[in-house]
Write an enzyme that holds these catalytic residues in place. Sequence first.
Site, PDB file in Angstrom:
ATOM      1  CE  LYS A 130      18.819   8.643  12.977  1.00 14.27           C
ATOM      2  NZ  LYS A 130      19.899   8.936  12.028  1.00 14.27           N
ATOM      3  CD  GLU A 142      19.638  -2.923  14.732  1.00 19.81           C
ATOM      4  OE1 GLU A 142      19.963  -1.758  15.011  1.00 19.81           O
ATOM      5  OE2 GLU A 142      19.848  -3.897  15.472  1.00 19.81           O
ATOM      6  N   GLY A 158      22.266  15.594  -2.278  1.00 23.18           N
ATOM      7  CA  GLY A 158      21.188  14.767  -1.729  1.00 23.18           C
ATOM      8  C   GLY A 158      21.548  14.149  -0.386  1.00 23.18           C
ATOM      9  CB  ALA A 180      -0.906   0.009   1.231  1.00 24.72           C
ATOM     10  CG  ASP A 222      16.618  12.271  12.104  1.00 27.75           C
ATOM     11  OD1 ASP A 222      15.517  11.694  12.135  1.00 27.75           O
ATOM     12  OD2 ASP A 222      17.651  11.781  11.594  1.00 27.75           O
ATOM     13  NE  ARG A 238      -2.246   8.775  -4.515  1.00 25.72           N
ATOM     14  CZ  ARG A 238      -2.509   8.256  -5.716  1.00 25.72           C
ATOM     15  NH1 ARG A 238      -3.736   8.267  -6.196  1.00 25.72           N
ATOM     16  NH2 ARG A 238      -1.540   7.712  -6.437  1.00 25.72           N
TER      17      ARG A 238
END
Length: 833
Positions: free
Chosen positions: A696, A620, A678, A520, A692, A523
């Site tokens: 963790k 993990e 990137g 999935a 972020d 949508r």
Amino acid sequence: MPSNLPLAGAATPPVSPSQVRYRAHKFGGSSLADAVRIRRVAALLASGTDTVPLIVVASAMQGVTDALTSLAGLAASGRPWHDDWNDLRRQHLAAAAVLDPQHLHGVADWLQHAFADLHTELGAFADADAARLAAVQGLGEVWSSRLLQVALGGDAGGWARLDARDVLQVQSGELGVAVDWSRSRGNLAAWRADRPAGNVVVTGFIAADGDGRATTLGRNGSDYSGSIFAVLFNAIELTIWTDVDGVLSADPRRVPDAVCLESMSYAEACEMAYFGATVLHPQTMAPAIQAGLPIRIRNTSDPGAPGTLISAASGAAASPVKGLSLVEQLALLELSGAGLMGVPGTAERMFAALREAGVSVTMISQGSSEHSICCVVRADQAERARVAVQAAFAKAIAAGQVHGVAVTPDICVLAAVGDGMVGGVGVAARLFDGLARARVNIRAIAQGASERNISVAVAADDAVRGLRAAHSAFWLSRQTLSVGLIGPGNVGRALLAQFAAMLPRYAGHGGLDLRLRAVADSRRMTLAARTISPETAVAGLDDGEPLDLSHFVSHVQAEHLPHALIIDCSGNDAIAAHYPQWLAAGIHVVTPSKHAGSGPLARYRAIRAATRGGGQFRYEATVGAGLPVIQTLRNQLDTGDALIGIEGILSGTLAWLFNRFDGSQPFSHLLREAHALGYTEPDPRDDLSGIDVARKLVILAREAGRELSLDDVAIDNLVPPALRELDREAFLARADELDAPLRARLQAAQAEGRMLRHLACLDDAGARVGLVAPEPGHASLHGRLTDNLVQFRTRRYADNPLVVQGPGAGPEVTAAGVFGDVLMIAQSLGARL
Ligand code: ADP
Ligand code: ASP
Ligand code: MG
């Protein structure tokens, strides 16, 4: 019944007067559904290289027998039938137009006459008896055999047509329709006097009764016609062509995982057919047994497939059980009472009463205490059966020796069949274990003395669930995992590629049987009964149905598959909110997303509590992607070590930035470069804010039993307050405002001969995330560009910490972390990899 008329099951082998050997084929209605398929059948027969002549038994075109039955019913009850008659006529004329376009065989005119006769017959149907009804029911085979004969080339092409009503003589008996072999053989000899050789198309299903009137062999009876004519023509073998690959281990419409059986014995095929496997009419085997005729079941759509061979030998089988089938629309009849104990003749009285009432008994079970006897009968005969047994025991009931007769409606019988069950230990246990796992209550059990069949009566509502569970108990690896993947983004796609490369290697080792059955995105979803190929899973979503999460989940947790697993790569907090419910239901959950692990503490606790329901939760990949960070911590804790502190670089992006940031160029230049490569999040503030990394750290802290939340982490946000609220473009345009404060921090560090590193720390003083200037020699100074690094200081590793280090970002390694979790779960369930 005349005494010279043996029942089908007890027939003596009729010997054909002719020495000509034939090969016999029977085509079911599904193979003859329209002109295109009839042509395909003709081509299939023409492609044979055999020199022996053929006899081909034809069923009616698919659905025609049903249509004729309903037509006769309408006419008999005075309701309008002309439209239906016309539909049927048009259907056949349309096929004739394709098969005989130039009217060379006159089949259209022939059909017009036949339908005109039917019209007349139906017009006078008001007081039709069963015999006239049967005659109408059997017309489909008359028409289809003519169409097939034409498709094969007609008389001119060497194909004669035999109307079974002219040859086959039968009589209805207690055990079904019995063939009068000697008269049938005589009739055939007369018919063949004019046609000593050549191929023959025969009408299936129909025959003539003792008075010469048209009758049928019962629904699905053209399989029986196939074996009767194969024997009458002294055929070498009979091939029954249908729309499935052969006899399957269970009805494929009910059990999607059913497998095709290579071979089975006549006895096994009989049991399967009697117990509901509609692929074969139950009486088909009787003539074949007597004549030693091998029968092969094959798929018209896949003529290259070997099919199932039915012969005297059972053949090797992977499972002691060959097949499972289900008889529906039954009822349980129970006679009970202390007065039955040890009284001779009770069973005889009960079954004599049922026999008198014309009730057929599907299954019998009696406990050795003889306190009760129960049997299973057809639902439509249950009331008659109850009245009959009640009457037979009226005196005992009145005297209070017998409680009475109870009927439980809505019962199905599930039968496990296989010669290999004879003398096999543990077969019943496996069956019952499968049913118990699916929470199916068994109402009665019977095992025939032949031990070829174990039957259990269950409630109709439980029947299909029970059938699937029993099937998986015998045919599936106990480690079969039904898997659903949510969110095929970068990580999901990489995972699918890894599945595609690795799963085939695990197949067939009796180890891991991982079935991707649902995929999935936000949508859409695709659900597959068996498996979705990982290669086409993403593209397939374009044709998927609208996402319905609860349907998705119930599909993944299929009752017929032992284990269910959802892999959540969506990164969507709303999906994480479902984890407690899924885990509590026993579904395993694997995710690379940090929402659950670092989200609200209450939800985290709920997830932990829910894993007691049997579902495992693994994540993990949330810290260090594919690096074994969480596993390493768990191993220490589980073996009795105690955590003192954690320190490390938990962001590959920040590692890269501060490895490069030495003052030779402004920080904003590096940031733009990383962004262009990137390496950063689309909005680099998501990295620079430290949130972020803090997430963790929270995950690791919680893993170590510290109930931390994000609010408890002191975060050194590298984004100056003035830049925090801007939109992304505006922020990128003003990124050079980062430069001055960071240059100042770098210069301060350099003044002491140090460098800057972005570290996460957990110790007794609390949890912190931000820029620090580690002392010379610190492990964080020696990492490669984007490496993650986690140092665990524990009681055992107090002076010299345990270090996990390596690339900790990117879809490939993150997906590998997820895959690793999936394999861990599979292994914990018993898979050997
Ligand atoms: P035909 O028209 O060829 O006579 P049928 O519909 O009578 O075909 O029989 C074939 C069907 O029997 C299959 O399509 C399948 O749905 C059903 N079936 C039920 N049980 C089994 C089984 N154990 N193995 C194969 N098919 C089965
Ligand atoms: N046409 C018949 C039926 O539908 C016989 C058969 O197909 O076997 O029952
Ligand atoms: Mg059939």
